[in-house]
Scaffold this motif. Structure first.
Motif, PDB file in Angstrom:
ATOM      1  N   GLY A 110      27.487   5.916 -26.974  1.00 58.61           N
ATOM      2  CA  GLY A 110      27.540   4.579 -26.386  1.00 58.61           C
ATOM      3  C   GLY A 110      27.540   3.489 -27.452  1.00 58.61           C
ATOM      4  O   GLY A 110      28.325   2.534 -27.380  1.00 58.61           O
ATOM      5  N   PHE A 111      26.675   3.627 -28.447  1.00 59.31           N
ATOM      6  CA  PHE A 111      26.662   2.668 -29.549  1.00 59.31           C
ATOM      7  C   PHE A 111      28.035   2.631 -30.232  1.00 59.31           C
ATOM      8  O   PHE A 111      28.563   1.564 -30.519  1.00 59.31           O
ATOM      9  N   GLN A 112      28.602   3.797 -30.484  1.00 58.73           N
ATOM     10  CA  GLN A 112      29.884   3.851 -31.185  1.00 58.73           C
ATOM     11  C   GLN A 112      30.992   3.187 -30.364  1.00 58.73           C
ATOM     12  O   GLN A 112      31.845   2.498 -30.916  1.00 58.73           O
ATOM     13  N   ARG A 113      30.989   3.404 -29.046  1.00 57.66           N
ATOM     14  CA  ARG A 113      32.016   2.768 -28.207  1.00 57.66           C
ATOM     15  C   ARG A 113      31.951   1.251 -28.320  1.00 57.66           C
ATOM     16  O   ARG A 113      32.971   0.575 -28.360  1.00 57.66           O
ATOM     17  N   LEU A 114      30.734   0.706 -28.378  1.00 58.02           N
ATOM     18  CA  LEU A 114      30.621  -0.742 -28.551  1.00 58.02           C
ATOM     19  C   LEU A 114      31.052  -1.169 -29.946  1.00 58.02           C
ATOM     20  O   LEU A 114      31.721  -2.189 -30.106  1.00 58.02           O
ATOM     21  N   LEU A 115      30.688  -0.390 -30.957  1.00 56.21           N
ATOM     22  CA  LEU A 115      31.093  -0.740 -32.323  1.00 56.21           C
ATOM     23  C   LEU A 115      32.610  -0.710 -32.492  1.00 56.21           C
ATOM     24  O   LEU A 115      33.148  -1.405 -33.364  1.00 56.21           O
ATOM     25  N   ASP A 116      33.282   0.058 -31.665  1.00 54.50           N
ATOM     26  CA  ASP A 116      34.744   0.127 -31.729  1.00 54.50           C
ATOM     27  C   ASP A 116      35.417  -1.115 -31.130  1.00 54.50           C
ATOM     28  O   ASP A 116      36.617  -1.301 -31.287  1.00 54.50           O
ATOM     29  N   LEU A 117      34.634  -1.944 -30.448  1.00 51.69           N
ATOM     30  CA  LEU A 117      35.176  -3.155 -29.833  1.00 51.69           C
ATOM     31  C   LEU A 117      35.114  -4.315 -30.829  1.00 51.69           C
ATOM     32  O   LEU A 117      34.194  -4.391 -31.649  1.00 51.69           O
ATOM     33  N   PRO A 118      36.049  -5.241 -30.731  1.00 49.87           N
ATOM     34  CA  PRO A 118      36.018  -6.412 -31.618  1.00 49.87           C
ATOM     35  C   PRO A 118      34.742  -7.225 -31.411  1.00 49.87           C
ATOM     36  O   PRO A 118      34.273  -7.385 -30.282  1.00 49.87           O
ATOM     37  N   GLY A 119      34.179  -7.694 -32.507  1.00 46.29           N
ATOM     38  CA  GLY A 119      33.012  -8.556 -32.430  1.00 46.29           C
ATOM     39  C   GLY A 119      31.680  -7.832 -32.386  1.00 46.29           C
ATOM     40  O   GLY A 119      30.635  -8.476 -32.292  1.00 46.29           O
ATOM     41  N   TYR A 120      31.690  -6.516 -32.453  1.00 45.43           N
ATOM     42  CA  TYR A 120      30.438  -5.764 -32.423  1.00 45.43           C
ATOM     43  C   TYR A 120      30.156  -5.147 -33.783  1.00 45.43           C
ATOM     44  O   TYR A 120      31.027  -4.548 -34.405  1.00 45.43           O
ATOM     45  N   ASP A 121      28.919  -5.317 -34.216  1.00 45.24           N
ATOM     46  CA  ASP A 121      28.423  -4.644 -35.403  1.00 45.24           C
ATOM     47  C   ASP A 121      26.988  -4.229 -35.105  1.00 45.24           C
ATOM     48  O   ASP A 121      26.479  -4.477 -34.001  1.00 45.24           O
ATOM     49  N   VAL A 122      26.341  -3.606 -36.053  1.00 47.30           N
ATOM     50  CA  VAL A 122      24.992  -3.108 -35.809  1.00 47.30           C
ATOM     51  C   VAL A 122      24.037  -4.258 -35.488  1.00 47.30           C
ATOM     52  O   VAL A 122      23.186  -4.135 -34.604  1.00 47.30           O
ATOM     53  N   ALA A 123      24.195  -5.390 -36.158  1.00 45.50           N
ATOM     54  CA  ALA A 123      23.321  -6.535 -35.878  1.00 45.50           C
ATOM     55  C   ALA A 123      23.456  -6.983 -34.420  1.00 45.50           C
ATOM     56  O   ALA A 123      22.464  -7.308 -33.767  1.00 45.50           O
ATOM     57  N   THR A 124      24.667  -6.965 -33.907  1.00 39.10           N
ATOM     58  CA  THR A 124      24.894  -7.325 -32.504  1.00 39.10           C
ATOM     59  C   THR A 124      24.232  -6.309 -31.586  1.00 39.10           C
ATOM     60  O   THR A 124      23.621  -6.675 -30.574  1.00 39.10           O
ATOM     61  N   LEU A 125      24.336  -5.022 -31.931  1.00 42.11           N
ATOM     62  CA  LEU A 125      23.695  -3.986 -31.123  1.00 42.11           C
ATOM     63  C   LEU A 125      22.181  -4.143 -31.124  1.00 42.11           C
ATOM     64  O   LEU A 125      21.532  -3.938 -30.099  1.00 42.11           O
ATOM     65  N   VAL A 126      21.614  -4.494 -32.264  1.00 46.78           N
ATOM     66  CA  VAL A 126      20.168  -4.722 -32.358  1.00 46.78           C
ATOM     67  C   VAL A 126      19.781  -5.836 -31.389  1.00 46.78           C
ATOM     68  O   VAL A 126      18.835  -5.702 -30.607  1.00 46.78           O
ATOM     69  N   LYS A 131      16.900  -2.408 -29.721  1.00 44.83           N
ATOM     70  CA  LYS A 131      16.556  -1.295 -30.615  1.00 44.83           C
ATOM     71  C   LYS A 131      16.657  -1.768 -32.060  1.00 44.83           C
ATOM     72  O   LYS A 131      17.402  -2.687 -32.378  1.00 44.83           O
ATOM     73  N   SER A 132      15.923  -1.110 -32.946  1.00 41.45           N
ATOM     74  CA  SER A 132      15.967  -1.481 -34.367  1.00 41.45           C
ATOM     75  C   SER A 132      17.254  -0.978 -35.006  1.00 41.45           C
ATOM     76  O   SER A 132      17.890  -0.036 -34.514  1.00 41.45           O
ATOM     77  N   ALA A 133      17.606  -1.595 -36.117  1.00 42.51           N
ATOM     78  CA  ALA A 133      18.797  -1.164 -36.858  1.00 42.51           C
ATOM     79  C   ALA A 133      18.631   0.284 -37.320  1.00 42.51           C
ATOM     80  O   ALA A 133      19.581   1.072 -37.263  1.00 42.51           O
ATOM     81  N   SER A 134      17.420   0.654 -37.756  1.00 37.67           N
ATOM     82  CA  SER A 134      17.213   2.029 -38.224  1.00 37.67           C
ATOM     83  C   SER A 134      17.398   3.019 -37.073  1.00 37.67           C
ATOM     84  O   SER A 134      17.944   4.114 -37.274  1.00 37.67           O
ATOM     85  N   HIS A 135      16.967   2.647 -35.857  1.00 33.24           N
ATOM     86  CA  HIS A 135      17.176   3.512 -34.693  1.00 33.24           C
ATOM     87  C   HIS A 135      18.678   3.682 -34.436  1.00 33.24           C
ATOM     88  O   HIS A 135      19.151   4.803 -34.209  1.00 33.24           O
ATOM     89  N   ILE A 136      19.411   2.601 -34.476  1.00 28.31           N
ATOM     90  CA  ILE A 136      20.851   2.651 -34.209  1.00 28.31           C
ATOM     91  C   ILE A 136      21.560   3.481 -35.268  1.00 28.31           C
ATOM     92  O   ILE A 136      22.377   4.346 -34.948  1.00 28.31           O
ATOM     93  N   TYR A 137      21.236   3.251 -36.551  1.00 25.91           N
ATOM     94  CA  TYR A 137      21.864   4.038 -37.617  1.00 25.91           C
ATOM     95  C   TYR A 137      21.515   5.525 -37.495  1.00 25.91           C
ATOM     96  O   TYR A 137      22.366   6.389 -37.713  1.00 25.91           O
ATOM     97  N   ALA A 138      20.268   5.823 -37.137  1.00 17.80           N
ATOM     98  CA  ALA A 138      19.861   7.227 -36.969  1.00 17.80           C
ATOM     99  C   ALA A 138      20.672   7.876 -35.846  1.00 17.80           C
ATOM    100  O   ALA A 138      21.123   9.020 -35.977  1.00 17.80           O
TER     101      ALA A 138
END
Length: 185
Positions: A110-126, A131-138
């Motif tokens: 799910g995280f990856q599908r959002l990252l594949d969209l324009p305008g999304y990066d890990v900071a946006t997901l956080v 969730k924390s950036a470390s959780h998302i990266y893990a």
């Protein structure tokens, strides 16, 4: 562009599950428990849907929807919203990420599908998921698993600890490491 209208009852046969929902696995025993609860108490929390050409697409509440089917309900309470595809995917990810029983690999997808969209990066997901950036990266690191190991992980034949360790290895070394999980020495 959200419609915050009151809840409405919708016939179950007008609702269909979303193909973008990160949750792909459902514990049959827990679904049966939820269905039994719904039979006795009704559906306490409405599902969230959006209208489309086939009726209504389920945005949030796949477990509740499936349990309502098992409970043989005719209709369920639903909140109808007007959201675009990106917002729907975002809501699905956030909804599932806040629940303890989503599988880590499904959350990663799910995280990856959002990252594949324009305008999304890990900071946006956080910001959007809480969730924390470390959780998302893990979680994202789990997507480095080869198919055989990913399947074993989603079927819970190996633990999250094993999956995380194997995901750190180069893909050409993962099959051998997976076989070594079972060694006693």
């Amino acid at each position: 562009m959200q419609n915050s209208s009151a809840f409405q009852y919708l016939a179950l046969d007008t609702i269909h599950e979303s193909t973008t929902n990160p949750r792909r696995t459902f514990d049959e025993g827990k679904l049966l428990e939820l269905a039994e609860s719904i039979k006795h108490h009704g559906l306490i929390q409405p599902v969230t849907v959006r209208p489309n050409s086939e009726g209504f697409e389920l945005i949030a509440g796949a477990r509740r929807y499936r349990a309502a089917q098992l409970a043989e309900l005719f209709s369920i309470p639903a909140r109808i919203v007007e959201v675009d595809d990106t917002q729907a995917l975002e809501w699905q990810l956030v909804e599932n990420a806040q629940r303890a029983d989503i599988h880590p690999y499904e959350e990663a997808q799910g995280f990856q599908r959002l990252l594949d969209l324009p305008g999304y990066d890990v900071a946006t997901l956080v910001e959007k998921s809480g969730k924390s950036a470390s959780h998302i990266y893990a979680r994202l690191s789990l997507l480095q698993l080869i198919a055989e190991v990913a399947e074993a992980f989603t079927q819970e034949r190996i633990t999250a600890s094993h999956a995380n360790l194997i995901a750190r290895l180069p893909q050409e070394s993962q099959a051998e490491a997976f076989e070594q999980c079972w060694r006693k020495d």
